[in-house]
Design an enzyme around this catalytic site. Structure first.
Site, PDB file in Angstrom:
ATOM      1  NE  ARG A  46      -3.622  -2.238   2.682  1.00  0.00           N
ATOM      2  CZ  ARG A  46      -3.383  -3.462   3.150  1.00  0.00           C
ATOM      3  NH1 ARG A  46      -2.166  -3.744   3.630  1.00  0.00           N
ATOM      4  NH2 ARG A  46      -4.323  -4.378   3.178  1.00  0.00           N
ATOM      5  CG  HIS A  92      -4.595   3.202  -3.758  1.00  0.00           C
ATOM      6  ND1 HIS A  92      -4.511   2.251  -2.762  1.00  0.00           N
ATOM      7  CD2 HIS A  92      -4.720   4.388  -3.133  1.00  0.00           C
ATOM      8  CE1 HIS A  92      -4.585   2.839  -1.575  1.00  0.00           C
ATOM      9  NE2 HIS A  92      -4.716   4.131  -1.774  1.00  0.00           N
ATOM     10  NE  ARG A 103      -3.169  -2.775  -1.624  1.00  0.00           N
ATOM     11  CZ  ARG A 103      -2.760  -3.839  -0.923  1.00  0.00           C
ATOM     12  NH1 ARG A 103      -1.485  -4.139  -0.871  1.00  0.00           N
ATOM     13  NH2 ARG A 103      -3.639  -4.605  -0.305  1.00  0.00           N
ATOM     14  CG  HIS A 136      -6.342  -7.944   1.034  1.00  0.00           C
ATOM     15  ND1 HIS A 136      -7.043  -6.940   1.658  1.00  0.00           N
ATOM     16  CD2 HIS A 136      -6.085  -7.502  -0.224  1.00  0.00           C
ATOM     17  CE1 HIS A 136      -7.209  -5.935   0.817  1.00  0.00           C
ATOM     18  NE2 HIS A 136      -6.632  -6.238  -0.329  1.00  0.00           N
ATOM     19  CE1 TYR A 148      -5.711  -4.340  -5.237  1.00  0.00           C
ATOM     20  CE2 TYR A 148      -6.387  -5.872  -3.535  1.00  0.00           C
ATOM     21  CZ  TYR A 148      -6.163  -4.583  -3.956  1.00  0.00           C
ATOM     22  OH  TYR A 148      -6.386  -3.536  -3.106  1.00  0.00           O
TER      23      TYR A 148
END
Length: 442
Positions: free
Chosen positions: A267, A374, A377, A400, A409
Site C-alpha cells: 500500500r 493504488h 499496488r 489481506h 486483484y
C-alpha cells in the site's frame, strides 16, 4: 384492562424487564385496548419489544455514545472519517429550505424508512453539488490541465511552444490582461459525490444496526438497496513497460518507490513508512511493520498496518532490490536504521498530496492519466497472480485478511489468457495424437 371513572379504558402490561407499564393513551372501548395489548404481546413473543422510554433517545445522543464506545476499536483515520461524516451529514440539516432533512434531533423511533430515503436523496444531491463546486472553482481549478498563461497566449494568436518556459513578454502581457484562465473547465462526472453519499449511508446503517442490537429499535429503517455501494470503474493495472516508463518520468528520488510499489503490491502508506531496517538487500526483502497515518490538520504519524495480515515480509525481484540500494546511496544521507527510505527533498515524510503531485505530470507523459499509487499496488498484485501465485500466496503477499479481498486483484489479462490457451493447445494436441494412434492400431 381497566375501565376508568371517565368511561375510557386503560391497558397495562408487564414488559420483558419485569416492570408494569401503562399504554401511553387511554381507549374509547375495551376492544381498542385489547387490540393494543395484542400488539404488545406479539412484540414480546418475537423478542422485538423495547422499553418505550428507550425509544425517546435521539439520534444525536446515540451518536455521541456510539462514537465514544467505538473509538478504542477504530484506526485513527477511520475515527476521523466517521467524525467528519457525522458532523456534515448527520449532526446538521441536509438540503435546503423545506426539503432539508435533519435526523440528529429526532428520537430513534421516529426515524422511518421513508425519512431515511428522503435524507439519502438530500445527501446525494448535496454531495454532488459540493463535488462539482470543488472541481469547477477554487481548488478544483488546479485540475484544469496546462499552463493558463500558455492557453491565453494561444487564444490571442501568439506562437508559443507546447512545453518549456514562456517568454517574459508573454507572462507580462497575460498579467496585464488580468491573468485570465481560458482553459476549459473540467467535466463534472455524473456520479460526482457518490462515494461520499455512500459513506454517509453506510455509517448511518451501521449506527442504526447497533441500535437494533441494543434493543432501542425493532428493525433498521436504513434499508435502501445499493445505497452503500459505489461501482468504481475498473482499475486497470500497468504493464511492466508502463511501470518502467513511469519510474523514468518521475523525479529520480521517487523512481525506486514506483518500482517497489508496482512489483511488491505494498500500500502507498506502507511504501513511504519503510525505514532502512525494514529493507534487507542481501535477501531482497522488505518487512512491513507500520504505515503512515495522515489526518487533516495533524502532523503525519505512524501506526500499525491496516490489519494483522498487513505485518508481513515481501520478497522482491532482484532488480527492485538493486534499485532500492542505489536509491539509498544517491538520495539519503541518514544511515541510521530508523531513517526513512523515501522522503521529500527536505527529509520529511512524503504525504498523500505530495505523492499525488509526483505522479501527476509523469502519468500524463506515459499516456496513463488514470494511474495512481493504488494502481501500482493493484499492478503488483496482478503481476503476482499472472506469475502463478496461488490465492493464499497472493493474500499473504498483499496483506489481506480474507481471500475475497485478495481476489479483487486477480484480473485476467490477455497475456495470461494466451498462456492458458497455449497450455490447452498442447494438452489437446497430445490427446488427439494419442487417440489417432489408438484408432489406427484398432
Amino acid at each position: 384492562m381497566e375501565r376508568l371513572r371517565s368511561g375510557r379504558w386503560r391497558a397495562r402490561y408487564v414488559g420483558a424487564d419485569g416492570r408494569l407499564r401503562s399504554a401511553p393513551v387511554t381507549f374509547d372501548t375495551r376492544g381498542e385496548a385489547d387490540r393494543w395489548l395484542v400488539g404488545i404481546r406479539a412484540d414480546l413473543l418475537r423478542g422485538q419489544w423495547a422499553p418505550p422510554e428507550r425509544a425517546e433517545v435521539t439520534l444525536a445522543e446515540y451518536l455521541t455514545a456510539w462514537q465514544r464506545q467505538r473509538a478504542p476499536q477504530l484506526r485513527p483515520r477511520t475515527r476521523d472519517l466517521y467524525a467528519r461524516l457525522i458532523a456534515r451529514w448527520l449532526a446538521q440539516p441536509v438540503g435546503t429550505g423545506r426539503d432539508a432533512v435533519h435526523l440528529a434531533p429526532l428520537a430513534l423511533s421516529a426515524i422511518s424508512p421513508p425519512l431515511v430515503r428522503e435524507w439519502f436523496a438530500a445527501v446525494t444531491t448535496t454531495a454532488h453539488q459540493r463535488a462539482a463546486a470543488r472541481l469547477l472553482n477554487g481548488s478544483g481549478a488546479s485540475r484544469r490541465t496546462g499552463d493558463p498563461a500558455r492557453a491565453w497566449a494561444r487564444a490571442q494568436g501568439l506562437e508559443v511552444a507546447a512545453t518549456g518556459r514562456l517568454p517574459r513578454s508573454v507572462h507580462a502581457a497575460w498579467s496585464a490582461a488580468g491573468r485570465p484562465d481560458v482553459r476549459p473547465a473540467p467535466e463534472v462526472p455524473a456520479d460526482a459525490g457518490r462515494t461520499t453519499a455512500a459513506q454517509a449511508y453506510r455509517l448511518l446503517h451501521t449506527v442504526l444496526t447497533q441500535a437494533v442490537s441494543d434493543g432501542l429499535l425493532s428493525s433498521n429503517p436504513a434499508r435502501i438497496a445499493g445505497a452503500g455501494h459505489v461501482a468504481h470503474p475498473e482499475r486497470l493495472p500497468l504493464t511492466p513497460a508502463e511501470v518502467n516508463a513511469l519510474a523514468g518520468a518521475v523525479p529520480d528520488r521517487y523512481a525506486a518507490a514506483v518500482l517497489l510499489a508496482a512489483w511488491s503490491g505494498l500500500r502507498p502508506g506502507e511504501v513511504f513508512a519503510l525505514r532502512r531496517r525494514d529493507l534487507d538487500t542481501s535477501t531482497a526483502t522488505v518487512t512491513v511493520r507500520r504505515t503512515l497515518v495522515e489526518i487533516a490538520g495533524q502532523p503525519i504519524s505512524y501506526g500499525p498496518p491496516k490489519s494483522a495480515a498487513g505485518r508481513r515480509t515481501v520478497a522482491l525481484p532482484a532488480f527492485v532490490a538493486a534499485a532500492l540500494a542505489e536509491h539509498l546511496l544517491a538520495h539519503t544521507t541518514d544511515t541510521s536504521p530508523e531513517a526513512l527510505i523515501f522522503t521529500t527533498t527536505t527529509g520529511a515524510p512524503v504525504s498523500a498530496p505530495a505523492r499525488s503531485s509526483v505522479l501527476r505530470r509523469a502519468r500524463a507523459l506515459i499516456g496513463r492519466p488514470d494511474a495512481t499509487w493504488h494502481h501500482l499496488r493493484h499492478t503488483g498484485a496482478t503481476l503476482a497472480a499472472i506469475s502463478g501465485a496461488t490465492q493464499a500466496e497472493l493474500q499473504r503477499r498483499i496483506g489481506h485478511s480474507t481471500a475475497r479481498a485478495a481476489a479483487i486483484y486477480q484480473h485476467a489479462t490477455t497475456e495470461r489468457d494466451r498462456t492458458i490457451a497455449t497450455a490447452l493447445h498442447e494438452l489437446g494436441t497430445a490427446r488427439t495424437a494419442t487417440n489417432v494412434r489408438a484408432l489406427r492400431r484398432a
